[in-house]
Design an enzyme around this catalytic site. Structure first.
Site, short mmCIF file in Angstrom:
data_model
loop_
_atom_site.label_atom_id
_atom_site.label_comp_id
_atom_site.label_asym_id
_atom_site.label_seq_id
_atom_site.Cartn_x
_atom_site.Cartn_y
_atom_site.Cartn_z
CG HIS A 64 -11.04 -29.70 -35.78
ND1 HIS A 64 -10.16 -29.08 -36.05
CD2 HIS A 64 -11.09 -30.36 -37.12
CE1 HIS A 64 -9.56 -29.06 -37.00
NE2 HIS A 64 -10.08 -30.04 -37.72
CE LYS A 94 -3.57 2.64 2.66
NZ LYS A 94 -4.68 2.46 3.22
#
Ligand code: 93A
Length: 523
Positions: free
Chosen positions: A278, A139
């Site tokens: 696929h 922070k």
């Protein structure tokens, strides 16, 4: 004079590389403060170090649960150096600033991944003070450098050496890394406790915990970047349990296709061979042995198998390997194992990837979820488990399917469940005869399946074949087309307003039809 001295608080669970790093900080004139364990390691390495308890004037207590949770530590980290009030407060209370925070956390993940770990052990490995320091420092990145990743030790040292301080850009990057780290750490705790507390599967907010396995060369297409992540703690997760024996690294499409093939394979116990393209099956065969199963899968569609993913649930033997070898391009062969000769034959191919996964059918998923990304959100559902499970099969026609038809109906339903919807699968003698995939209307899927069957196995082969549909028939057109092709039995969920029209058509043609009441869409 004191103003210019930098202080580093070092409190690490994983002590790897820490003495080297601390030594270099010391040489650069940085004062070092540490918690008990870290203090001992550094002190015995001859580094000048102060204990945190000496700074706080309060002993580490509660078996270490409270070590650094003290205003003298957190004010020293969080004070804004450009705020006069903050700095006045520090001097009034004889608190020194802390400019560098080096912390790594209690091993929560490693603990919960141990099979024998108790709840109490997991709880004790929730680090409280460590994340608190990391978050305070992150922070206040404007004034503090925070290091959670040992890989960042050298970069910070380098900047200190050259500039006498760490740049704001580096501090900002380090701060961002901290919040990525602590949020993931908390998400692991949350996920673990959610399971233990048996909290609902779809909670109000969701944080997923995945870990990168590798960056991929590219995504579905070469211009897309991609990476592969694994679920933390899912030891049964098949795709990450696979071993690669031969060939190039798996691609994005390989992983997706192999996943599709594997999910279908989990439906079968007897020797079965599946060819996938696929992520859809193009040939499936079950038989007494894997060679015959391969021949069925291959002859079902010897065209689509080119460039396909092949998967078997039994060891690949020499004769089967010889047949596979005749296909000019195969992306993947995945099996529980390969015998020595088979391996020798297949390893000669440079472009083939040989993969093993033990006990494929044992890995049947039970409680997994299926996740689909949509623009701006996620769709999550429980996976579609079983084929007929919990079904009350209804024999809706005058003629009931015979034993052989019943076997082939189940076989075909397994396959249709794992093809892109709308789909129709025709099967006979535990061989896929025609697979119609991903159509926008059912009759097209039906015609496609019949077309494949006629093209590769011949029109006469469809005589007394059976047909499975992933969803109900809105019209009797599929029944009519099936009858014309020689098909004698059909399985479908049922549930259309016009079911009766399909039933009537079956009765007219002497066909048998079964309703399962269970739809298997897969889009
Ligand atoms: O038990 S804690 O949550 N309470 C604390 O106040 C605290 N301060 C640092 N754990 C705490 N730590 C952690 O101790 C650090 O994150 C680090 O992992 C570990 C270092 O302890 P030692 O230096 O005694 O080995």
């Amino acid at each position: 004079e004191m103003e210019n001295v930098m202080r580093a608080l070092i409190s690490v669970y994983d002590k790897a590389g820490i003495t080297e790093f601390a030594k270099k900080l010391e040489i650069l004139g940085v004062q070092i403060i540490s918690t008990r364990g870290t203090f001992s390691v550094l002190e015995s390495a001859g580094i000048k170090v102060t204990e945190v308890s000496e700074i706080t004037g309060f002993p580490e207590c509660l078996e270490g649960r409270v070590k650094t949770l003290h205003p003298k530590i957190h004010a020293g980290i969080l004070a804004r150096r450009d705020a006069t009030e903050h700095m006045d407060f520090l001097s009034e209370n004889s608190i020194d600033t802390i400019d560098i925070v080096v912390v790594n956390l209690y091993p929560f993940k490693q603990t919960i991944l141990r099979e024998d770990a108790t709840l109490a052990e997991a709880i004790e490995n929730i680090d409280i003070g460590g994340p608190t320091m990391l978050r305070s420092a992150a922070k206040n990145y404007g004034d503090v450098s925070v290091i959670v990743d040992p890989d960042d030790y050298p970069a910070v040292l380098e900047e200190l050496k050259i500039n006498g301080k760490v740049s704001i850009e580096t501090n900002f990057r380090l701060a961002a890394k901290v919040f990525i780290h602590t949020s993931h750490y908390d998400a692991l705790i949350a996920g673990y406790l959610k399971n233990k507390a048996e909290i609902a599967d779809f909670p109000q907010t969701l944080t997923l915990t995945y870990e990168k396995v590798q960056d991929l060369r590219y995504g579905e297409n070469p211009h897309q970047t991609a990476a592969f992540y694994k679920e933390i703690g899912n030891v049964g997760g098949c795709m990450t349990g696979i071993k690669q024996l031969h060939g190039m690294e798996l691609s994005f499409n390989n992983i997706n296709d192999a996943h599709g093939a594997l999910e279908l394979m989990k439906e079968f116990d007897e020797p079965t061979f599946i060819a996938c393209k696929h992520a859809n099956p193009c040939g499936v065969g079950s038989a007494d042995n894997i060679y015959d199963a391969f021949m069925k899968a291959y002859s079902a569609d010897p065209v689509s198998i080119f460039g396909g993913v092949l998967i078997a649930n039994r060891e690949i033997d020499e004769p089967t390997a010889q047949e596979i070898n005749k296909i000019s391009l195969v992306e993947i062969v995945l099996a529980p194992s390969f015998d020595e000769k088979a391996l020798e034959i297949l390893m000669k191919k440079k472009n083939i990837r040989l993969l093993t996964l033990e006990g494929i059918s044992d890995k049947r998923s039970k409680n997994e979820v299926d996740i689909k990304k949509v623009s701006g959100g996620l769709l999550i559902q429980k996976i579609d488990i079983g084929v007929y499970d919990d079904c009350d099969l209804k024999f809706v026609t005058e003629r009931r399917p015979n034993e052989k038809e019943l076997v082939d109906l189940l076989f075909s339903m397994k396959i249709v469940k794992h093809t892109k919807s709308n789909s129709i699968v025709i099967g006979k003698d535990k061989q896929s005869v025609g697979i119609g995939i991903g159509q926008m209307n059912r009759i097209s899927a039906c015609r496609q399946a019949i077309g494949f069957g006629e093209a590769y196995l011949g029109q006469s082969f469809l005589k007394s074949a059976v047909l499975a549909s992933d969803a109900f028939f809105p019209f009797p057109d599929c029944v009519e087309a099936a009858n014309e092709a020689g098909i004698t039995a059909i399985v479908q969920p049922g549930g259309s307003k016009k079911d009766q029209a399909s039933i009537d058509a079956c009765n007219k043609f002497g066909m048998a039809m079964v309703f399962t009441g269970k739809r298997h869409f897969r889009h």
